[in-house]
Design a protein around this motif. Structure first.
Motif, short mmCIF file in Angstrom:
data_model
loop_
_atom_site.label_atom_id
_atom_site.label_comp_id
_atom_site.label_asym_id
_atom_site.label_seq_id
_atom_site.Cartn_x
_atom_site.Cartn_y
_atom_site.Cartn_z
N ASP A 303 1.61 -13.76 -5.14
CA ASP A 303 1.02 -13.98 -6.47
C ASP A 303 1.23 -15.42 -6.96
N PRO A 315 -5.77 -17.31 -6.89
CA PRO A 315 -4.57 -16.54 -6.55
C PRO A 315 -4.39 -16.49 -5.02
N ARG A 341 -8.13 -8.82 -3.27
CA ARG A 341 -7.08 -7.81 -3.47
C ARG A 341 -6.75 -7.64 -4.93
N LYS A 342 -6.71 -8.77 -5.68
CA LYS A 342 -6.45 -8.68 -7.11
C LYS A 342 -7.55 -7.87 -7.81
N ARG A 343 -8.79 -8.08 -7.37
CA ARG A 343 -9.89 -7.34 -8.00
C ARG A 343 -9.73 -5.85 -7.73
N GLU A 345 -6.93 -4.28 -7.11
CA GLU A 345 -5.78 -3.80 -7.88
C GLU A 345 -6.15 -3.57 -9.34
N ARG A 346 -6.98 -4.45 -9.88
CA ARG A 346 -7.42 -4.23 -11.26
C ARG A 346 -8.24 -2.95 -11.38
#
Length: 595
Positions: A303, A315, A341-343, A345-346
């Motif tokens: 992160d 990120p 991956r952040k998308r 996770e959101r």
């Protein structure tokens, strides 16, 4: 692109091989001239000040002694007599010094002895005049002087001195000629040395040429290897940046260029902090990046953010490696784009939040309805009453699961709020033990609270602290064998600044492979003895303790089982309420909520 090494140029070696002997010859000519001049000056100094000056000084001292003697005879002034005695002693000292010079000159020894004999005769003549003066008076002394013996002796001394000086000059010229002959011989030797040195130089230049050619072949081989490595680096899909020991970017691959929007030349020699803050702080770059004894304290960092050319932040996860080179330890940073991956996770977090909220409302209604049915179990047969109890327990379990998921969602979003009120930790421990007493009894476990009577005041959220203790107690009860016991204790630390709670169980202990991730989310031990659950309780408990400036840890008990411990900073020094004296100034007001 790395440039290939250039081949050696032969004209440089030819030029050097030509100029070196010429330069050496010019240097030898100059040294020869300087050496001859220096020898001339040295010869002149040795001849003039070593012998001639000495014997001339002797003659001058004799004249001074004669003048003092005659002054005494004429004036009868005692000072002249004292001066005579002084010059007479100086003449002796001068002859002693001159004797040292002439010891190594046997050819000049006879002339020097003749000069010394005349000087001795002159001194004796002057002594006789003074003796006559002392016995017969000034007139007799002056008569002795007027006979001319002293003057004749001085003339002979002058003539002898002239002969010695001429002899010295003749021998000096001969020695100078011999010295010049030796210098000529040395010059011939220098020329021979020059020829020999030239041969050595040619041999050395040939060796250097061969070495340079060999070095060129090695550099060419290294260049080809670097080209292969550069090709491998550019073909890697992960962005890679190589940073030198001072923190400047040395090179980036094509993937890094595409991700950051910079050409490699634009980032070359730029500070790494220009694109990332993972090495921020004070000190050298290697200290800031965490390099200790050739190893990185944190080689993988999640992160993180890097700056694109446009200014937006991307990120990434960063993997760091150490590359030791001759100029120091370089850092290899490999980036992994985690935007996708952040998308995801959101989306997952939104799904969990939505599902949790949507399930919680109907489950609350179900639990309420089941509670009403359970209250009227007198109208139900035993089998139906058992089914109602099972349904209520499972509905409560679902609500706890949803609450845990909501807490995790709040923790990730940074919205987990904590109250900050003064409370006696004894009451929280006691309430948690009472609430879990039924679970322990139904499992055949003895739950003991051995906390003392001393008030331990802390500041925190009583409900969240109760949640932590409930999780620890329920885990301890579930993991302990039937007939075992769970012991809860509360005590201050040795310095009285922290309150410590221990929860001891008689379970099988924590598997070694599970210890490092026991406080992770959705982590559960893989053994058959593991307690049922979602794997969220300890992660939530750890976050709650962190926000209370507390600690949560575990350790093995010597007699078997595990001890989970938590500590919190105390508000006031520990004080026994029952033993406090009436005259004490400190008072504690404990406020409790009766619910």
């Amino acid at each position: 692109m790395t440039r290939p090494p250039r081949p050696p140029r032969i004209w440089l070696f030819v030029t050097f091989a030509t100029l070196f002997p010429l330069t050496l010859a010019a240097l030898l000519f100059w040294l020869g001239a300087e050496y001859r001049l220096w020898n001339d000056l040295r010869e002149e100094a040795d001849l003039s000040f070593g012998r001639r000056v000495t014997i001339i000084d002797v003659l001058s001292e004799l004249r001074a002694a004669e003048s003092s003697q005659r002054g005494y005879v004429i004036t009868n002034d005692g000072e002249f007599r004292a001066r005579y005695r002084h010059w007479r002693s100086e003449i002796g000292a001068s002859f002693a010094a001159a004797d040292i010079y002439y010891r190594s000159q046997p050819t000049h020894r006879n002339g020097f002895r003749g000069l010394r004999a005349l000087a001795t005769a002159k001194i004796a003549e002057m002594d006789d005049v003074l003796a006559i003066y002392d016995r017969q008076g000034a007139a007799a002394a002056r008569q002795q002087i007027s006979n001319g013996e002293g003057k004749r002796l001085m003339s002979r001394l002058q003539a002898q001195l002239d002969r010695i000086i001429r002899d010295e000059q003749a021998i000096g010229r001969a020695r100078l000629q011999a010295y010049h002959d030796r210098t000529d011989m040395l010059q011939r030797l220098w020329w021979i040395l020059l020829g020999f040195s030239s041969l050595l130089l040619v041999a050395a230049l040939v060796g250097i040429w061969r070495q340079r050619a060999s070095k060129y072949r090695l550099e060419l081989s290294a260049f080809e290897a670097a080209q292969r490595n550069e090709t491998i680096l550019n073909s890697t899909i992960d962005p890679i940046i190589i940073i030198n020991p001072s923190g400047s970017i040395e090179t980036i691959n094509r993937a890094a260029s595409r991700m950051l929007g910079y050409e490699p030349a634009e980032l070359a020699r730029r500070d790494f902090d220009f694109i990332s803050d993972i090495a921020s702080g004070v000190g050298t770059f290697l200290d800031r990046i965490g390099l200790v004894d050739g190893e990185l304290r944190t080689p993988f960092r999640t992160d993180c953010l890097v700056r694109h050319r446009s200014g937006r932040k991307l990120p990434v996860d960063v993997a760091l490696g150490v590359m030791p080179l001759s100029d120091g330890e370089h850092i290899v940073a490999s980036f992994r784009d985690i935007a996708e991956r952040k998308r995801i996770e959101r989306l997952k977090d939104n799904l969990i939040s939505t599902v949790s909220h949507e399930l919680r409302t109907p489950l609350t209604s179900i639990v309420g309805a089941l509670a009403l049915l359970k209250r009227d179990t007198a109208d139900l047969d035993p089998q139906s009453a058992g089914l109602v109890a099972i349904a209520e327990n499972n509905a409560q379990r679902l609500i706890r699961l949803i609450n845990d998921m909501l807490d995790i969602d709040r923790i990730e979003a940074g919205k987990l709020k904590m109250a900050a009120v003064a409370l006696d930790l004894r009451h929280v421990v006691q309430q948690a033990c009472e609430d879990n007493g039924g679970l322990a009894a139904s499992s055949g476990i003895t739950l003991k609270n051995v906390s003392g009577d001393d008030a331990l005041m802390v500041q925190g959220d009583p409900q969240r602290l109760h949640q932590v203790l409930t999780n620890l107690l329920s885990n301890a009860v579930k993991i302990s064998p039937k007939g075992g016991q769970v012991v809860v204790s509360l005590s201050p630390s040795s310095d009285g600044r922290r309150a410590i709670v221990h929860v001891d169980d008689d379970g099988p202990g924590i598997p070694p492979e599970f210890r490092a991730r026991i406080f992770g989310r959705f982590e559960r031990a893989g053994s058959r003895e593991a307690a049922p659950g979602t794997g969220l309780g300890l992660a939530i408990a750890k976050e709650i303790m962190t926000q209370h400036s507390g600690e949560l840890w575990f350790e093995d008990r010597p007699q078997g089982g595990t001890r989970f411990s938590l500590s919190l900073p105390t508000m006031l020094p520990t004080m026994s309420v029952g033993n406090r004296k009436k005259e004490d100034d400190v008072k504690i007001l404990i406020c409790e909520k009766n619910a």
